[in-house]
Write a protein that holds these residues in place. Sequence first.
Motif, short mmCIF file in Angstrom:
data_model
loop_
_atom_site.label_atom_id
_atom_site.label_comp_id
_atom_site.label_asym_id
_atom_site.label_seq_id
_atom_site.Cartn_x
_atom_site.Cartn_y
_atom_site.Cartn_z
N ALA A 31 -5.01 4.45 11.52
CA ALA A 31 -5.60 5.74 11.14
C ALA A 31 -4.56 6.61 10.42
O ALA A 31 -3.42 6.72 10.84
CB ALA A 31 -6.12 6.47 12.37
N LYS A 32 -5.01 7.19 9.31
CA LYS A 32 -4.19 8.10 8.50
C LYS A 32 -2.91 7.44 7.97
O LYS A 32 -1.90 8.11 7.76
CB LYS A 32 -3.87 9.38 9.27
CG LYS A 32 -5.13 10.15 9.64
CD LYS A 32 -4.83 11.47 10.25
CE LYS A 32 -6.14 12.15 10.60
NZ LYS A 32 -5.97 13.48 11.10
N ARG A 33 -2.96 6.14 7.79
CA ARG A 33 -1.85 5.38 7.21
C ARG A 33 -2.34 4.79 5.89
O ARG A 33 -3.53 4.57 5.70
CB ARG A 33 -1.41 4.24 8.15
CG ARG A 33 -0.88 4.69 9.50
CD ARG A 33 0.38 5.51 9.41
NE ARG A 33 1.39 4.80 8.66
CZ ARG A 33 2.38 5.39 7.97
NH1 ARG A 33 2.47 6.69 7.93
NH2 ARG A 33 3.26 4.67 7.33
N PRO A 34 -1.42 4.51 4.97
CA PRO A 34 -1.82 3.96 3.67
C PRO A 34 -2.12 2.46 3.72
O PRO A 34 -1.55 1.66 2.98
CB PRO A 34 -0.60 4.26 2.79
CG PRO A 34 0.55 4.23 3.75
CD PRO A 34 0.01 4.80 5.04
N VAL A 35 -3.00 2.08 4.63
CA VAL A 35 -3.37 0.68 4.78
C VAL A 35 -4.80 0.52 4.23
O VAL A 35 -5.72 1.14 4.75
CB VAL A 35 -3.32 0.22 6.25
CG1 VAL A 35 -3.75 -1.22 6.39
CG2 VAL A 35 -1.94 0.44 6.84
N PRO A 36 -4.97 -0.27 3.18
CA PRO A 36 -6.31 -0.44 2.60
C PRO A 36 -7.27 -1.08 3.59
O PRO A 36 -6.90 -1.94 4.38
CB PRO A 36 -6.08 -1.37 1.41
CG PRO A 36 -4.61 -1.45 1.21
CD PRO A 36 -3.95 -1.03 2.48
N ALA A 37 -8.53 -0.65 3.53
CA ALA A 37 -9.57 -1.23 4.38
C ALA A 37 -9.67 -2.73 4.17
O ALA A 37 -9.91 -3.49 5.12
CB ALA A 37 -10.91 -0.56 4.11
N SER A 38 -9.44 -3.17 2.94
CA SER A 38 -9.52 -4.61 2.65
C SER A 38 -8.44 -5.39 3.41
O SER A 38 -8.67 -6.52 3.84
CB SER A 38 -9.39 -4.87 1.15
OG SER A 38 -8.15 -4.40 0.67
N ALA A 39 -7.27 -4.79 3.60
CA ALA A 39 -6.19 -5.45 4.34
C ALA A 39 -6.54 -5.57 5.82
O ALA A 39 -6.25 -6.58 6.46
CB ALA A 39 -4.87 -4.69 4.17
N ILE A 40 -7.19 -4.54 6.35
CA ILE A 40 -7.61 -4.57 7.76
C ILE A 40 -8.69 -5.64 7.93
O ILE A 40 -8.63 -6.44 8.86
CB ILE A 40 -8.11 -3.19 8.21
CG1 ILE A 40 -6.96 -2.17 8.17
CG2 ILE A 40 -8.72 -3.25 9.60
CD1 ILE A 40 -7.38 -0.73 8.38
N GLU A 41 -9.66 -5.66 7.03
CA GLU A 41 -10.73 -6.67 7.07
C GLU A 41 -10.15 -8.08 6.98
O GLU A 41 -10.58 -8.99 7.68
CB GLU A 41 -11.73 -6.45 5.93
CG GLU A 41 -12.71 -5.35 6.17
CD GLU A 41 -13.80 -5.71 7.17
OE1 GLU A 41 -14.02 -6.91 7.45
OE2 GLU A 41 -14.43 -4.79 7.69
N ARG A 42 -9.17 -8.24 6.09
CA ARG A 42 -8.54 -9.56 5.91
C ARG A 42 -7.85 -10.00 7.20
O ARG A 42 -7.98 -11.14 7.63
CB ARG A 42 -7.56 -9.52 4.74
CG ARG A 42 -6.97 -10.87 4.40
CD ARG A 42 -6.15 -10.87 3.11
NE ARG A 42 -5.33 -9.70 2.88
CZ ARG A 42 -5.61 -8.72 2.01
NH1 ARG A 42 -6.71 -8.79 1.28
NH2 ARG A 42 -4.81 -7.70 1.86
N LEU A 43 -7.12 -9.07 7.86
CA LEU A 43 -6.43 -9.40 9.11
C LEU A 43 -7.45 -9.81 10.18
O LEU A 43 -7.26 -10.82 10.86
CB LEU A 43 -5.60 -8.21 9.59
CG LEU A 43 -4.90 -8.36 10.94
CD1 LEU A 43 -3.97 -9.57 10.95
CD2 LEU A 43 -4.14 -7.09 11.29
N VAL A 44 -8.52 -9.06 10.33
CA VAL A 44 -9.55 -9.40 11.32
C VAL A 44 -10.17 -10.75 10.99
O VAL A 44 -10.37 -11.59 11.88
CB VAL A 44 -10.62 -8.28 11.39
CG1 VAL A 44 -11.80 -8.72 12.24
CG2 VAL A 44 -10.02 -7.00 11.94
N GLY A 45 -10.44 -11.00 9.71
CA GLY A 45 -11.00 -12.28 9.30
C GLY A 45 -10.07 -13.44 9.60
O GLY A 45 -10.51 -14.50 10.05
N GLU A 46 -8.78 -13.24 9.36
CA GLU A 46 -7.79 -14.29 9.63
C GLU A 46 -7.73 -14.59 11.13
O GLU A 46 -7.64 -15.75 11.54
CB GLU A 46 -6.41 -13.87 9.12
CG GLU A 46 -6.29 -13.89 7.61
CD GLU A 46 -5.02 -13.21 7.10
OE1 GLU A 46 -4.20 -12.73 7.92
OE2 GLU A 46 -4.85 -13.15 5.87
N ILE A 47 -7.76 -13.53 11.95
CA ILE A 47 -7.72 -13.73 13.40
C ILE A 47 -8.97 -14.47 13.87
O ILE A 47 -8.89 -15.44 14.64
CB ILE A 47 -7.56 -12.38 14.13
CG1 ILE A 47 -6.16 -11.80 13.85
CG2 ILE A 47 -7.80 -12.52 15.64
CD1 ILE A 47 -5.97 -10.37 14.30
#
Length: 157
Positions: free
Chosen positions: A74-90
């Motif tokens: 939250a409130k960090r410069p992390v793109p939503a796509s990077a979060i989605e990618r991490l969840v997908g990889e896990i």
Amino acid sequence: MRCPYCQNEDTKVLDTTHDNRGIVRRRRECLSCHQRFTTLERPLLATPLIIKKDGTREEFDREKLLRGIRIACAKRPVPASAIERLVGEIETTLQRMGKAEVNSRVIGDMVIEGLRGLDHIAYIRYAIVYLQLGDLHAIRNEIDRLLSEESNNVKPQ
């Protein structure tokens, strides 16, 4: 595929694209009302039951994992796509394990490693809870360890 506008079941596929996570994106047109819409398809593979710290078991919940990582980012410069990618990889890693049950610690370790590469502040936020960093000294030690790793990875110019 039923049209979301008129509920007609006759649609035609205009375009299909695939991504590296196995998701298929289809652009469709309704043959009745001629509205266009997009559908996303992803395979539903079996995920293992998660064994919690207290010994209880629960179904793997992709949305719960996504929420937890989003909170850390939250409130960090992390793109939503990077979060989605991490969840997908896990999720993909869990499916490929082929096990009926997996300890929650395995998922937490994957999240920690993923966040370490995405954003150090998000990593620390998650680590405070996950690694049970109970006081300022433990948090400082973790930050010092991160800084040490970072300085070891920086190549002199």
